[in-house]
Design an enzyme around this catalytic site. Sequence first.
Site, mmCIF file in Angstrom:
data_model
loop_
_atom_site.group_PDB
_atom_site.id
_atom_site.type_symbol
_atom_site.label_atom_id
_atom_site.label_comp_id
_atom_site.label_asym_id
_atom_site.label_seq_id
_atom_site.Cartn_x
_atom_site.Cartn_y
_atom_site.Cartn_z
ATOM 1 N N ARG A 106 -16.131 11.163 16.608
ATOM 2 C CA ARG A 106 -14.994 10.493 15.970
ATOM 3 C C ARG A 106 -13.704 11.143 16.450
ATOM 4 O O ARG A 106 -13.692 12.229 17.009
ATOM 5 C CB ARG A 106 -15.074 10.620 14.440
ATOM 6 C CG ARG A 106 -16.246 9.887 13.796
ATOM 7 C CD ARG A 106 -16.093 8.399 13.828
ATOM 8 N NE ARG A 106 -17.211 7.723 13.180
ATOM 9 C CZ ARG A 106 -18.373 7.421 13.774
ATOM 10 N NH1 ARG A 106 -18.567 7.741 15.035
ATOM 11 N NH2 ARG A 106 -19.327 6.795 13.119
ATOM 12 N N GLY A 134 0.821 -1.217 0.000
ATOM 13 C CA GLY A 134 0.000 0.000 0.000
ATOM 14 C C GLY A 134 0.848 1.257 0.000
ATOM 15 O O GLY A 134 0.341 2.350 0.263
ATOM 16 N N ASP A 164 -25.613 7.393 10.542
ATOM 17 C CA ASP A 164 -24.670 7.970 11.505
ATOM 18 C C ASP A 164 -23.474 7.047 11.734
ATOM 19 O O ASP A 164 -22.397 7.502 12.113
ATOM 20 C CB ASP A 164 -25.366 8.151 12.864
ATOM 21 C CG ASP A 164 -25.929 9.555 13.043
ATOM 22 O OD1 ASP A 164 -25.568 10.450 12.242
ATOM 23 O OD2 ASP A 164 -26.732 9.735 13.971
ATOM 24 N N TYR A 173 -15.267 -4.663 7.122
ATOM 25 C CA TYR A 173 -13.870 -4.215 7.131
ATOM 26 C C TYR A 173 -13.217 -4.543 8.480
ATOM 27 O O TYR A 173 -12.134 -5.134 8.533
ATOM 28 C CB TYR A 173 -13.804 -2.713 6.854
ATOM 29 C CG TYR A 173 -12.396 -2.168 6.843
ATOM 30 C CD1 TYR A 173 -11.424 -2.716 6.019
ATOM 31 C CD2 TYR A 173 -12.047 -1.099 7.670
ATOM 32 C CE1 TYR A 173 -10.131 -2.212 6.009
ATOM 33 C CE2 TYR A 173 -10.754 -0.593 7.658
ATOM 34 C CZ TYR A 173 -9.807 -1.156 6.829
ATOM 35 O OH TYR A 173 -8.521 -0.664 6.817
ATOM 36 N N ASN A 214 -9.492 7.340 12.612
ATOM 37 C CA ASN A 214 -9.786 7.958 11.302
ATOM 38 C C ASN A 214 -8.662 8.915 10.870
ATOM 39 O O ASN A 214 -8.329 9.843 11.584
ATOM 40 C CB ASN A 214 -11.097 8.749 11.367
ATOM 41 C CG ASN A 214 -12.309 7.844 11.534
ATOM 42 O OD1 ASN A 214 -12.204 6.751 12.086
ATOM 43 N ND2 ASN A 214 -13.454 8.284 11.062
ATOM 44 N N LEU A 215 -8.131 8.657 9.677
ATOM 45 C CA LEU A 215 -7.033 9.478 9.144
ATOM 46 C C LEU A 215 -7.590 10.573 8.243
ATOM 47 O O LEU A 215 -8.632 10.400 7.625
ATOM 48 C CB LEU A 215 -6.127 8.626 8.257
ATOM 49 C CG LEU A 215 -5.517 7.366 8.822
ATOM 50 C CD1 LEU A 215 -4.761 6.638 7.710
ATOM 51 C CD2 LEU A 215 -4.570 7.711 9.936
ATOM 52 N N GLY A 273 -0.360 4.269 -1.728
ATOM 53 C CA GLY A 273 -1.670 4.768 -1.307
ATOM 54 C C GLY A 273 -1.544 5.937 -0.341
ATOM 55 O O GLY A 273 -0.484 6.563 -0.223
ATOM 56 N N GLY A 324 0.183 4.699 3.204
ATOM 57 C CA GLY A 324 1.437 4.087 2.760
ATOM 58 C C GLY A 324 2.374 5.120 2.138
ATOM 59 O O GLY A 324 3.582 5.099 2.372
#
Length: 322
Positions: free
Chosen positions: A214, A16, A275, A141, A170-171, A19, A22
């Site tokens: 988040r 990756g 949500d 996932y 979360n990126l 990506g 990565g």
Amino acid sequence: MATQAIWSGRRVTVTGGSGFLGGHLVKRLHTLGAKVFVPRSASYNLVRLEDCLRCLLEHPCDLLIHAAAFYGGIGINQTHPGSIYYTNLVMGANIMEAARLAKVSKVVNIGTACSYPGYLEGELKEEDLWAGPCHASVVNYGLTKKMLAVQGLAYRKQYGLDSIHLILTNLYGPGDSYNPERSHVVAALIRKFVEAEMHKADSVEVWGTGQPIREFIEVGDCAEGILLAAERYDDPELPLNIGTGVGTSIRQLTELIHELSGFKGRVVWNADKPDGAAKKVLDITRMTHVLDGWTPPTSLREGLARTIAWYRAHKAQADAKW
Ligand code: GDP
């Protein structure tokens, strides 16, 4: 900061590596003097075991970082659950099998907060990974990455393969997917608000109720955290969280992006859109202990401002990426 002496000259393969995450890992590894190899899908299809093995035999490495994943936001988890499941499960299983056949000395597996129970109160602690089912919106996932953690333990026990499992939150940042079908909330909102500002639109639609909480980590910070963990973390039994530990509601995030984008119109909430989990925030107590007090240095405001500037400057290229 990651230690130059540890990485200089070290042969690191990053799946990756072309990506989003990565790419940032590879950039950081290059600055540290590592010899990086990135398998490209045209030469190595990582869903095939023989390609995984050929990759590791043709390009021997001292460390394998498995950062490849087929994933995205809440939208793509609804439209592509089958391919997300199959690709990640088979790719992960094959990479580990190839790593033990090729006798790779260490593997760093990149996991996800989606693997955690989706209905727990409070912050997500490593000890709680198995304390309940994944949230239904991301189970296809989350479970595949959880299986990678199981495989890591099993392979250590039977074959002595050294691996660690890192759980990311979360990126966001430059190079993310800004495609509305695939994007996570930060990239999705940046694109919506920037375009609304450009076109002087009246309103922007934001999904859900705004209530979910988040945690957001800037991708460069996350890459640094991963390399620090690769240097310092070696506990086979538990994964390690890599995050900020700071929860932000989707409403707060929306207000921040609204302000930073300069958009003057209003926000319309579309509660027909899902949500997802009510709260997804990592407990970073172990991370700060293991990484000697390190926490991600970029504040959300600073990271969003930089990402918005990057997006404006690279809009055509960013929009073209799937
Ligand atoms: P999640 O963390 O797996 O739920 O994935 P996302 O980053 O896609 O979504 C996080 C939250 O942001 C969810 O509550 C979404 O409903 C909300 N959200 C609001 N607007 C958007 C949008 O335009 N795109 C996405 N992907 N999420 C949005």
